[in-house]
Design an enzyme around this catalytic site. Structure first.
Site, PDB file in Angstrom:
ATOM      1  CB  SER A 215     -10.454  -9.171  -3.886  1.00 59.60           C
ATOM      2  OG  SER A 215      -9.191  -9.802  -3.784  1.00 59.60           O
ATOM      3  CG  ASP A 330      -4.886  -3.909  -6.579  1.00 61.07           C
ATOM      4  OD1 ASP A 330      -4.100  -4.490  -5.807  1.00 61.07           O
ATOM      5  OD2 ASP A 330      -6.038  -4.327  -6.810  1.00 61.07           O
ATOM      6  CG  HIS A 361      -6.996  -5.204  -3.419  1.00 62.87           C
ATOM      7  ND1 HIS A 361      -7.074  -5.668  -4.713  1.00 62.87           N
ATOM      8  CD2 HIS A 361      -7.607  -6.151  -2.651  1.00 62.87           C
ATOM      9  CE1 HIS A 361      -7.672  -6.841  -4.725  1.00 62.87           C
ATOM     10  NE2 HIS A 361      -8.020  -7.145  -3.498  1.00 62.87           N
TER      11      HIS A 361
END
Length: 617
Positions: A215, A330, A361
């Site tokens: 991320s 995601d 994710h």
């Protein structure tokens, strides 16, 4: 008196590298991968210490270069034997905590499309500052130190014990890890304290570095790589945000990342700002005020502010071999972020491999893939990884550590197959290769109260148009980017436009949602005339009743649609979980003759037509 191990670690910082008194412990490579070595694996002997690296920027306005906080974990042999080791590096703005997810401090979604947003109440200064943090993180330490790597972590500017201000994609987020890599190569200075002058050198490092993270932590390896810093040999970004515009906007439309309705770039600033209290007012005035001034939640258009925070614009500096990882489902950092970068790197001749899975994710590649990547490019061992398949995709129902190998992504045999809608989409119309005139129109009455999941599940609705193929007689493999062309008019000057590609019949159970959603996309019809709708800079208000034509990409995907399913195209206006929420009632009229979708079918149109049988003619 017994000196604590952490103190002993700090003591060695100012010494010269020890002279080896015995044969050095050797790295062990088997099957092209660095193996655990018992001498490296004894965690009681690992050397842990912290330092601050001087950068080339001053964002806190004190007239001195900002310093970033770094921690180190390395094998004891780097001192006892003078062994030099490569480095695995992760950096993050999250290591000292974040603000709570209080949605009262997000943007209010009750905003008209193209209208002024309701003023936002910023987060209070509620992230307690941590004055000391000698161990920033233990991520990756137990994986890589036993294999003969050092592992380091650093805190992004304006977070934790790092000086400066967070800029959420600004230049200092790229230059901070660059400075750390420069320090590992003797080109930047490190200090034993945040404001002292006692220097520390990385005498134990080979200078070869691999970065990874998920991320935001996966974004920063790419950010560092865009600087072209010497020594950064490989990166493994996992679900990276490669453009803040594409994270918070979509084809000119103001859009929230999945799971965080009402988030925008200034919200993220508040969420990570955990730095020293004495710099707070300066950072709010110099950074967050600029974010608020330039983020533009009115038009949703691209501008120079967003361009600076789009790493595709800085891709020319990247030379680090890239193993990219992402989930096709995601809906937070969407898979286009990885795809747009890997395609650009392949065009530039940078070594690239891709690992995709079917979940949401996050999700690291299997350790074997990461190990081969870092062993080859960071440790410098010729293991032939560059000759491995270019894409590793976890197939439906398979375990994440058991991906299927493909020569490339998208699948080399994928070709576009165009389908056209017809019939009454308030029920379920048809979707077939047959085009032609006089297919009529369909209307959508906007109402954000209904989610996309609800609209796909109901038998009939005026709030969406749904068109579907016949049941497939065989599996159809989609691989790549679907594009949609829509000719649409509205009875207002602006409107949301949302498109989902779905697999029917719809299974309402949450655990099956990923099986039903093939891909999604959103766009602003006022940007229909822009040459680059993916990054539009100007928009034109709609003339009520006047049709405009848009063509835009949906999110990349790789999915096998099973025999017995139907492929559906759903068109609607406001997407409750992603777009702003204007007053219900705006009506969109879709000209079906000017509307179609192109699917990336492995085997091309012939395969799709065969699977659709007589009903697809």
């Amino acid at each position: 008196m017994t000196i604590p191990r952490t103190a002993l670690a700090l003591l060695v910082l100012t010494t010269l590298p020890p002279t080896a008194t015995a044969a050095q412990t050797a790295h062990v490579i088997e099957d092209g991968q660095a193996q655990v070595v018992p001498e490296f694996a004894d965690s009681t002997t690992w050397i842990r210490h912290e330092l601050w690296v001087e950068t080339e920027f001053d964002t806190d306005g004190d007239g001195k270069p900002d310093r970033v906080h770094v921690d180190v974990a390395r094998p004891a042999q780097t001192d006892s034997e003078g062994l030099k080791v490569p480095v695995v590096y992760e950096t993050s703005p999250y290591y000292s905590g974040v603000a709570g997810l209080d949605f009262d401090h997000f943007w209010d979604l009750r905003q008209e499309v193209g209208g002024e947003p309701i003023a936002r109440d910023p987060f209070p200064a509620d992230i307690p500052h941590r004055a000391t943090q000698p161990v920033i993180s233990n991520s990756h330490v137990r994986t890589w130190v036993p294999r003969g790597f050092a592992v380091i972590h650093s805190q992004s500017p304006g977070t934790g014990q790092s000086q400066g201000c967070p800029t959420v994609g600004g230049a200092n987020e790229s230059l901070a890890p660059k400075a750390v890599i420069d320090w590992l190569n003797g080109r930047a200075r490190g200090f034993t304290s945040i404001d002292g002058d006692e220097e520390v050198e990385a005498y134990w490092a080979t200078g070869r570095v691999g970065m990874t993270g998920t991320s935001y932590n996966g974004t920063l390896p790419l950010a560092a790589a865009t600087t072209g810093v010497e020594g950064l040999e490989a990166i493994i970004p996992v679900a990276p945000n490669t453009s803040y515009y594409h994270y918070y906007r979509s084809n000119g439309l103001v859009r929230s990342p999945g799971g965080y309705p009402g988030e925008d770039i200034d919200v993220l600033f508040d969420f990570i700002f955990s730095s020293f209290p004495h710099v707070r007012d300066h950072c709010l005035a110099s950074v967050r005020d600029e974010l608020n001034a330039k983020l533009d939640r009115v038009t949703g258009d691209y501008n120079d502010f967003w361009a600076e925070r789009d790493y595709l614009n800085h891709i020319g500096g990247v030379r680090a071999a890239t193993l990219m990882a992402h989930g096709f489902n995601d809906w937070n950092v969407m898979p286009e972020h990885s795809h747009r970068i890997t395609e650009a790197l392949k065009e530039r001749g940078v070594p690239v491999q891709i690992y995709y899975h079917q979940a949401g994710h996050g999700g690291y590649p299997p350790l074997e893939r990461m190990n081969r990547w870092f062993t080859r490019y960071v440790m410098g061992v010729e293991n032939g990884v560059e000759d491995d398949p270019g894409a590793w995709i976890v197939r439906e129902g398979d375990e994440p550590n058991d991906p299927t190998a493909y020569a490339a992504y998208p699948h080399p045999e994928a070709e576009g197959a165009r389908l056209h809608p017809a019939g009454d989409g308030h029920w379920t119309g048809t979707l077939s290769p047959a085009g032609g005139p006089d297919r009529g129109t369909g209307t959508v009455v906007d109402n954000f109260a209904f989610s996309g999941n609800q609209l796909a599940a109901v038998e009939w609705s005026t709030h969406r148009l749904l068109y579907a193929t016949p049941e497939l007689s065989e599996d159809v493999h989609l691989s790549g980017v679907a594009t949609v062309r829509i000719r649409v008019a509205a009875d207002a000057a602006a409107a949301n436009l949302s498109v989902w590609l779905v697999s029917l019949p719809w299974a309402a159970e949450p655990e099956h949602i990923n099986e039903n959603i093939i891909t999604k996309g959103w766009a602003d019809p006022t940007n229909a005339g822009d040459d680059d709708i993916a990054a539009p800079r100007t928009g034109t208000p709609l003339t009520p009743g006047e049709f405009v034509e848009l063509e835009f990409a949906l999110q990349p995907d790789d999915q096998v649609i099973p025999a017995g399913a139907r492929i559906g195209l759903m068109i609607f206006s406001s997407d409750r979980l992603f777009t702003v929420h204007p007053d219900p009632g705006t009506t969109l009229t879709v000209d079906l003759e000017g509307t179609s979708v192109v699917l990336p079918v492995v085997g091309g149109a012939e395969v799709l037509v065969r699977a659709m049988g007589a009903g697809g003619s």
